[in-house]
Scaffold this motif. Structure first.
Motif, PDB file in Angstrom:
ATOM      1  N   GLU A 119      45.957  23.443  46.576  1.00  0.00           N
ATOM      2  CA  GLU A 119      47.158  22.616  46.757  1.00  0.00           C
ATOM      3  C   GLU A 119      48.151  22.765  45.622  1.00  0.00           C
ATOM      4  OE1 GLU A 119      46.817  18.502  48.057  1.00  0.00           O
ATOM      5  OE2 GLU A 119      44.709  18.856  48.448  1.00  0.00           O
ATOM      6  N   GLY A 120      47.685  23.167  44.435  1.00  0.00           N
ATOM      7  CA  GLY A 120      48.575  23.193  43.291  1.00  0.00           C
ATOM      8  C   GLY A 120      48.378  24.426  42.435  1.00  0.00           C
ATOM      9  N   THR A 121      49.192  24.564  41.402  1.00  0.00           N
ATOM     10  CA  THR A 121      49.289  25.698  40.485  1.00  0.00           C
ATOM     11  C   THR A 121      49.820  26.924  41.221  1.00  0.00           C
ATOM     12  OG1 THR A 121      47.085  26.729  40.725  1.00  0.00           O
ATOM     13  CG2 THR A 121      47.252  24.820  39.261  1.00  0.00           C
ATOM     14  N   TYR A 122      49.869  28.053  40.516  1.00  0.00           N
ATOM     15  CA  TYR A 122      50.227  29.310  41.178  1.00  0.00           C
ATOM     16  C   TYR A 122      49.074  30.301  41.090  1.00  0.00           C
ATOM     17  CZ  TYR A 122      52.093  29.690  36.358  1.00  0.00           C
ATOM     18  OH  TYR A 122      52.279  29.621  34.997  1.00  0.00           O
ATOM     19  N   TYR A 123      47.858  29.764  41.222  1.00  0.00           N
ATOM     20  CA  TYR A 123      46.656  30.582  41.206  1.00  0.00           C
ATOM     21  C   TYR A 123      45.872  30.412  42.508  1.00  0.00           C
ATOM     22  CZ  TYR A 123      47.517  30.169  36.157  1.00  0.00           C
ATOM     23  OH  TYR A 123      48.092  30.166  34.924  1.00  0.00           O
ATOM     24  N   VAL A 124      45.111  31.440  42.814  1.00  0.00           N
ATOM     25  CA  VAL A 124      44.038  31.333  43.798  1.00  0.00           C
ATOM     26  C   VAL A 124      42.761  31.735  43.079  1.00  0.00           C
ATOM     27  CG1 VAL A 124      43.060  32.204  45.948  1.00  0.00           C
ATOM     28  CG2 VAL A 124      45.531  31.799  45.776  1.00  0.00           C
ATOM     29  N   PHE A 125      41.723  30.910  43.213  1.00  0.00           N
ATOM     30  CA  PHE A 125      40.439  31.188  42.581  1.00  0.00           C
ATOM     31  C   PHE A 125      39.550  31.813  43.646  1.00  0.00           C
ATOM     32  CE2 PHE A 125      36.595  29.610  40.103  1.00  0.00           C
ATOM     33  CZ  PHE A 125      36.843  30.433  39.013  1.00  0.00           C
ATOM     34  N   ALA A 126      39.555  33.132  43.669  1.00  0.00           N
ATOM     35  CA  ALA A 126      38.916  33.875  44.753  1.00  0.00           C
ATOM     36  C   ALA A 126      37.427  34.059  44.494  1.00  0.00           C
ATOM     37  CB  ALA A 126      39.580  35.234  44.914  1.00  0.00           C
ATOM     38  N   ASP A 127      36.622  33.804  45.514  1.00  0.00           N
ATOM     39  CA  ASP A 127      35.173  33.982  45.437  1.00  0.00           C
ATOM     40  C   ASP A 127      34.828  35.424  45.797  1.00  0.00           C
ATOM     41  OD1 ASP A 127      32.450  34.000  45.652  1.00  0.00           O
ATOM     42  OD2 ASP A 127      32.309  32.210  46.910  1.00  0.00           O
ATOM     43  N   PHE A 128      34.472  36.195  44.774  1.00  0.00           N
ATOM     44  CA  PHE A 128      34.085  37.595  44.971  1.00  0.00           C
ATOM     45  C   PHE A 128      32.599  37.798  44.682  1.00  0.00           C
ATOM     46  CE2 PHE A 128      38.584  39.469  44.016  1.00  0.00           C
ATOM     47  CZ  PHE A 128      39.014  39.033  45.266  1.00  0.00           C
ATOM     48  N   THR A 129      31.802  36.739  44.764  1.00  0.00           N
ATOM     49  CA  THR A 129      30.381  36.870  44.443  1.00  0.00           C
ATOM     50  C   THR A 129      29.691  37.894  45.341  1.00  0.00           C
ATOM     51  OG1 THR A 129      29.929  34.940  45.845  1.00  0.00           O
ATOM     52  CG2 THR A 129      30.141  34.550  43.490  1.00  0.00           C
ATOM     53  N   ARG A 130      30.213  38.064  46.565  1.00  0.00           N
ATOM     54  CA  ARG A 130      29.586  39.026  47.472  1.00  0.00           C
ATOM     55  C   ARG A 130      29.784  40.465  47.015  1.00  0.00           C
ATOM     56  NH1 ARG A 130      34.372  37.186  49.109  1.00  0.00           N
ATOM     57  NH2 ARG A 130      35.865  38.472  50.281  1.00  0.00           N
TER      58      ARG A 130
END
Length: 358
Positions: A282-293
């Motif tokens: 909803e906020g900031t200009y980031y996406v915290f992407a899940d790349f664990t796979r």
């Protein structure tokens, strides 16, 4: 940079040049007119009791954070930090003499901080709870109802301070403005907020932050700042004053500019093989992407996460390793870049990851 900020600085410099006079020096706590403007803005956001004397202007948000932590903490004090969270808190807490204790939250339920989990995590040694709202790196925004539930727990611990890092408060894509902690009642007068001008008000590089604290703590921090540093230069404070006076317009323009890039990044990440279904930040200009796979399975998670970051860097994309924020295998991606650069970076991410996709 907002035009109104640049105009304010140019006028001040031109006036000094015409008068042949040196620039004035600000009090350590900041220019009175900027402190009052900030207090007025917090009052408009629902924090009715905030007065200018509680507001300090600091040389960036990090300086304000360290000064606050140094006044709050003594040896052995614990700082509870729901994670993922900004990597910088770890070293700031350590240097201020505290001990940081993570409280891991899960991406699968959008990083909800459950009151019962919070209560169990608080110990007699817990001196401070830190939240970021909006959160860096996840983009999670705490609603007023969530804040109320959290504070219903902290109210039972008179020794506990609550600190809200709100530097991204103007970059929000939800239906409601971000709720400031200061708009919520505090039964023990132990709520503090740290913010700044580099993110939500587009004054990156100007080195201006601010904090709001109960008056005795604000006075103690002001004395520390006076003893250990110099005041923020007046031209930078005048830029911050102009930005504060036009904060809503600046924030709205910034969000409108970022929105297409946000959608572009979310689409590209969702198109990667095996992408998990997650709530859009909803906020900031980031996406915290899940790349664990995409992590190597024959090494510890932190080492595998670092290897993944090096792999992306070799492909031309610099990211923040989620392991530094408490979430190995995730990466923080910024979309506050030109759209063409973002398209290229997302293509590079895809080409770097797909050869190791399961």
């Amino acid at each position: 940079m907002p035009g109104v900020a640049l105009e304010a600085v140019n006028e001040a410099l031109l006036r000094a040049q015409e008068q042949g006079a040196p620039l004035s020096v600000s009090p350590a706590a900041g220019l009175s007119e900027l402190r009052e403007a900030l207090a007025q803005r917090y009052r408009r956001r629902g924090a009715a009791g905030v007065a200018a004397g509680q507001v300090l202007v600091t040389a960036g948000a990090k300086t304000g954070l360290f000064a606050l932590l140094s006044e709050m903490l003594t040896a052995g004090d614990e700082v509870l930090l729901p994670t993922p969270n900004w990597f910088g808190f770890h070293d700031l807490v350590r240097r201020a003499g505290g001990e940081l204790r993570p409280l891991p939250l899960a991406a699968t339920d959008n990083y909800v901080l459950r009151p019962d989990e919070l209560r169990r995590a608080i110990t007699p040694a817990t001196r401070l709870l830190i939240l970021s709202n909006p959160n860096n790196p996840t983009g999670r925004v705490y609603s007023r109802a969530e804040w109320a539930a959290i504070l219903a727990v902290t109210a039972d611990f008179p020794q506990l301070w609550v600190l809200s890092d709100e530097i991204y408060e103007g970059i929000s894509f939800g239906p409601e403005p971000v709720t400031t902690l200061l708009a919520l009642p505090g039964s023990h007068q132990r709520h503090v907020v740290v913010s700044g001008f580099s993110k939500s008000l587009a004054l990156a590089g100007w080195g201006v932050g601010c904090l709001v604290a109960p008056l005795p703590l604000a006075q103690a921090v002001a004395a520390r700042l006076f003893s250990t540093g110099v005041a923020v230069p007046v031209p930078a404070q005048l830029a911050a004053l102009a930005a504060t006076q036009h904060a809503e317009a600046i924030g709205a323009a910034l969000c409108a500019q970022l929105l297409p890039n946000r959608a572009l990044m979310l689409r590209a990440l969702a198109a990667l093989p095996g992408a998990p279904a997650v709530a859009a930040p909803e906020g900031t200009y980031y996406v915290f992407a899940d790349f664990t796979r995409f992590l190597a399975t024959d090494m510890p998670p932190e080492a595998a996460s670092a290897q993944l970051v090096r792999q992306l860097a070799a492909a031309g994309v610099e990211v923040v390793d989620g392991a530094t924020c408490g979430a190995p295998g995730c990466v923080r991606l910024s979309y506050a870049v030109p759209t063409n650069d973002l398209r290229l970076a997302l293509a590079q991410v895809r080409s770097a990851l797909l050869p190791v996709a399961v």
